[in-house]
Each structure stands twice: as C-alpha cells, then as structure tokens.
Design a protein around this motif. Structure first.
Motif, PDB file in Angstrom:
ATOM      1  N   GLU A 293       0.935  -1.126  -0.049  1.00  0.00           N
ATOM      2  CA  GLU A 293       0.168  -0.031   0.101  1.00  0.00           C
ATOM      3  C   GLU A 293       0.884   1.267  -0.001  1.00  0.00           C
ATOM      4  N   ALA A 294       1.886   1.269   0.740  1.00  0.00           N
ATOM      5  CA  ALA A 294       2.672   2.533   0.857  1.00  0.00           C
ATOM      6  C   ALA A 294       3.521   2.618  -0.609  1.00  0.00           C
ATOM      7  N   ALA A 295       3.810   1.450  -1.226  1.00  0.00           N
ATOM      8  CA  ALA A 295       4.728   1.550  -2.498  1.00  0.00           C
ATOM      9  C   ALA A 295       3.562   2.292  -3.587  1.00  0.00           C
ATOM     10  N   GLU A 296       2.408   1.817  -3.448  1.00  0.00           N
ATOM     11  CA  GLU A 296       1.387   2.280  -4.322  1.00  0.00           C
ATOM     12  C   GLU A 296       1.295   3.519  -4.106  1.00  0.00           C
TER      13      GLU A 296
ATOM     14  N   TYR B  68      10.711   0.783   6.586  1.00  0.00           N
ATOM     15  CA  TYR B  68       9.896   1.092   7.559  1.00  0.00           C
ATOM     16  C   TYR B  68      10.614   1.666   8.699  1.00  0.00           C
ATOM     17  N   SER B  69      10.123   2.841   9.338  1.00  0.00           N
ATOM     18  CA  SER B  69      10.717   3.395  10.653  1.00  0.00           C
ATOM     19  C   SER B  69       9.358   3.668  11.622  1.00  0.00           C
ATOM     20  N   PRO B  70       9.778   3.373  12.776  1.00  0.00           N
ATOM     21  CA  PRO B  70       8.773   3.772  13.847  1.00  0.00           C
ATOM     22  C   PRO B  70       8.555   5.080  14.155  1.00  0.00           C
ATOM     23  N   GLY B  71       9.605   5.876  13.821  1.00  0.00           N
ATOM     24  CA  GLY B  71       9.904   7.383  14.369  1.00  0.00           C
ATOM     25  C   GLY B  71      11.464   7.405  15.030  1.00  0.00           C
ATOM     26  N   THR B  72      12.034   8.395  14.683  1.00  0.00           N
ATOM     27  CA  THR B  72      13.149   8.545  15.398  1.00  0.00           C
ATOM     28  C   THR B  72      13.426   9.979  16.097  1.00  0.00           C
ATOM     29  N   GLN B  73      14.404  10.282  16.804  1.00  0.00           N
ATOM     30  CA  GLN B  73      14.551  11.424  17.607  1.00  0.00           C
ATOM     31  C   GLN B  73      14.175  12.812  16.793  1.00  0.00           C
TER      32      GLN B  73
ATOM     33  N   PRO C 214       9.769  12.283  14.909  1.00  0.00           N
ATOM     34  CA  PRO C 214       8.836  11.277  15.713  1.00  0.00           C
ATOM     35  C   PRO C 214       7.480  11.024  15.315  1.00  0.00           C
ATOM     36  N   ARG C 215       7.662  10.517  13.763  1.00  0.00           N
ATOM     37  CA  ARG C 215       6.306   9.924  13.479  1.00  0.00           C
ATOM     38  C   ARG C 215       6.812   8.767  12.577  1.00  0.00           C
ATOM     39  N   ALA C 216       5.983   7.477  12.499  1.00  0.00           N
ATOM     40  CA  ALA C 216       6.051   6.466  11.796  1.00  0.00           C
ATOM     41  C   ALA C 216       6.036   6.851  10.386  1.00  0.00           C
ATOM     42  N   PHE C 217       6.998   6.537   9.455  1.00  0.00           N
ATOM     43  CA  PHE C 217       7.046   6.520   8.261  1.00  0.00           C
ATOM     44  C   PHE C 217       7.802   5.372   7.409  1.00  0.00           C
ATOM     45  N   TRP C 218       7.149   5.373   6.021  1.00  0.00           N
ATOM     46  CA  TRP C 218       7.862   4.386   5.009  1.00  0.00           C
ATOM     47  C   TRP C 218       8.465   5.327   4.137  1.00  0.00           C
TER      48      TRP C 218
ATOM     49  N   ALA D   1       3.121   6.699   7.585  1.00  0.00           N
ATOM     50  CA  ALA D   1       3.003   5.151   7.539  1.00  0.00           C
ATOM     51  C   ALA D   1       1.740   4.855   7.775  1.00  0.00           C
ATOM     52  N   VAL D   2       0.939   5.725   8.544  1.00  0.00           N
ATOM     53  CA  VAL D   2      -0.468   5.543   8.797  1.00  0.00           C
ATOM     54  C   VAL D   2      -1.400   6.234   7.767  1.00  0.00           C
ATOM     55  N   THR D   3      -1.182   7.382   7.495  1.00  0.00           N
ATOM     56  CA  THR D   3      -2.033   8.103   6.660  1.00  0.00           C
ATOM     57  C   THR D   3      -1.706   8.194   4.917  1.00  0.00           C
ATOM     58  N   GLY D   4      -0.638   7.963   4.779  1.00  0.00           N
ATOM     59  CA  GLY D   4       0.134   8.045   3.584  1.00  0.00           C
ATOM     60  C   GLY D   4       0.223   9.545   3.153  1.00  0.00           C
ATOM     61  N   GLU D   5       0.314  10.482   3.915  1.00  0.00           N
ATOM     62  CA  GLU D   5       0.418  11.872   3.439  1.00  0.00           C
ATOM     63  C   GLU D   5       2.148  11.751   3.270  1.00  0.00           C
ATOM     64  N   LEU D   6       2.184  12.667   2.110  1.00  0.00           N
ATOM     65  CA  LEU D   6       3.399  12.983   1.699  1.00  0.00           C
ATOM     66  C   LEU D   6       4.423  14.134   2.622  1.00  0.00           C
TER      67      LEU D   6
END
Length: 277
Positions: A98-101, A124-129, A132-136, A159-164
C-alpha cells in the motif's frame, strides 16, 4: 532566527544526499549523536489503538515483490523490503504494498514518472529523535543494484495516513561541474524562484496562492549542484523546493507537514540540550 536555522539545516541535509530519503533521517541522527552521545528511536507522535502491537511472529514478514496495476493499464514493477530495513509495521500502518502504491502516485504527480520495470525498495521506521512520526521510505530505481551513484527517485510518507513528507530525484551527471557555493545566487535567484512557484502550484502543495519565495541554501547530490528555496503560502505554509544548479532540473521538495514535524522535534531536542547544560 532559530526556526530559520533549523529550516536551513534540514534543507541543506536534503540537498546533499542522493541515496534515499531514509538517509536524511540517518544523517540527522548522526549529527545529534555527535552532540549528545546517543541515538534513540522514539514512537510516532499521534495516538494508536492499544490493541495494535507489533507481532514477533515470522509469519508477519511481508511479500518480497508484487505486480501493480494502474488505471490506464498494467504497470509491472518489483516491490521489496530494503535489505537495510530494521523496522516492522504495525496493524495500524499501511502495508509495504500500500505504501509503495501511494508513493508511486506521488512520483507520477511530481515527476510524471512511469514505474514500468522499476525496482522499489521500501523501508519502515517507527519514528526517530529528529522525526517522531512513523514513516515508510521508498527507493525507486530502474536497475536492480542499489548503489549510491545510481539514478533514483525517493520518497517519505506517513506510515498510517500515506501523507507525503518528502520526495526527491538523485542522479549522476556525465559531466564535471563545480559543486562549490555560488555567492551570486543568494541575491539573484529569480529564475529558481519562478520554477519553485510554478511547481508548487502545479502539485497543489499549498492551500491558496503563493505569497513569496525565499532563498534557503545550496548543496549537492552526488555530483549534481543544487539550490533550495522556501515557497511560502499566505497562511504561513512552507514548502522547501530543490533544483539543480547545473540545468535547473526539478529535484524534489519537503512538504510543510515534514517541516512542522522536524522543527518541533529539533526545538524539543535543543531545549533538552540547553536544560542539560
């Protein structure tokens, strides 16, 4: 003044990398590690339901590749997890496919890119310092081997909404050009300002009309010299746009959402550093 410095730091880092958006976050983490002596991954800043936990089961591994379809016909491209990936998406997150699409749609909009025959490597990352947002993050090439000098297109999405959050294009020029700072461009950047304004409006990155375009910084990606500008909307939104100083090619942008997340995190970290002194 601090906000402007943060904006220039993130834009300069973006302008100097070409091996994927995931490296932008890594570079920022390394900088922080040098100052604080540690790097820490932190979870996404928005709330997720308590029942959504990451499974340790090996059966949760995502498929290595998948064929995608486009409304105008069939488009074949390979989607796989990047070999350097260390994160595992939760049930709340978009799947790798889904993220790739979603990323493919952004690439078509921003660059007019046709992914037929492409290799798409996802991380995939759950967030960093510093973010702090999960992202693909996606790394898109038309060759199988991921090497730093390869021509590529990269993106980073929520990672959740697909927002760029960010998207960029990296290439290796077949000519040798100066990579140094062009002092004259700091005052006379009208050509790039017009290009940045046009691209922002074309991609509908700001709600409403563009108020102004300001010079941000210069850098390079591989051997391609770059210039970054801030496109500012009437409501205060800021999109950081990057072009090649060699041939004025559009190379990518960071969205206002990316800026807000990064600035908030960096201000918090700066405050923590001052409190610790």
């Amino acid at each position: 003044m601090r906000q402007k410095s943060i904006l220039k730091l993130t834009a300069a880092t973006f302008a100097m990398i070409g091996a994927g958006m995931i490296l932008f976050q890594s570079a920022a983490e390394v900088t922080l590690a040098a100052n604080s002596g540690k790097v820490e991954a932190i979870p996404t800043s928005y709330q997720v339901p308590a029942g959504n936990q990451v499974s340790d089961s090996p059966e949760t591994a995502l498929p290595k590749s998948e064929t995608k379809k486009e409304s105008g016909g069939k488009v074949n491209y390979s989607v796989s997890m990047d070999s350097l990936n260390t994160g595992t998406p939760t049930d709340t997150d978009l799947t790798m496919e889904e993220a790739a699409e979603t990323g493919a749609e952004y690439l078509r909009t921003a660059f007019g890119l046709d992914l037929e025959g492409a290799y798409v490597y996802m991380s995939y990352s759950p967030g960093t310092q510093t973010f702090p947002r999960a992202f693909w993050a996606g790394d898109v090439l038309f060759q199988k081997e991921q090497i730093p000098e390869a021509t590529r297109w990269t993106y980073q999405i929520d990672a959740v909404t697909g927002e760029l959050f960010a998207i960029c294009h990296g290439r290796q020029l077949d000519v040798s050009v100066p990579l140094g700072y062009d002092k004259a461009l700091e005052k006379d950047y009208h050509l790039y300002a017009e290009l940045a304004k046009k691209k922002t409006e074309e991609c509908k990155l700001i709600d409403g009309a563009v108020d102004r375009v300001e010079y941000n910084c210069q850098g390079y990606s591989n051997n391609d010299p770059t210039i970054s500008l801030d496109v500012i909307g009437g409501k205060g939104e800021i999109v950081n746009m990057t072009f090649s100083r060699y041939d004025q090619m559009f190379l990518g942008f960071m969205t206002d959402s990316e800026r807000k997340v990064s600035e908030s995190a960096l201000r918090r970290l700066a405050g923590e550093t001052m409190d610790g002194d």
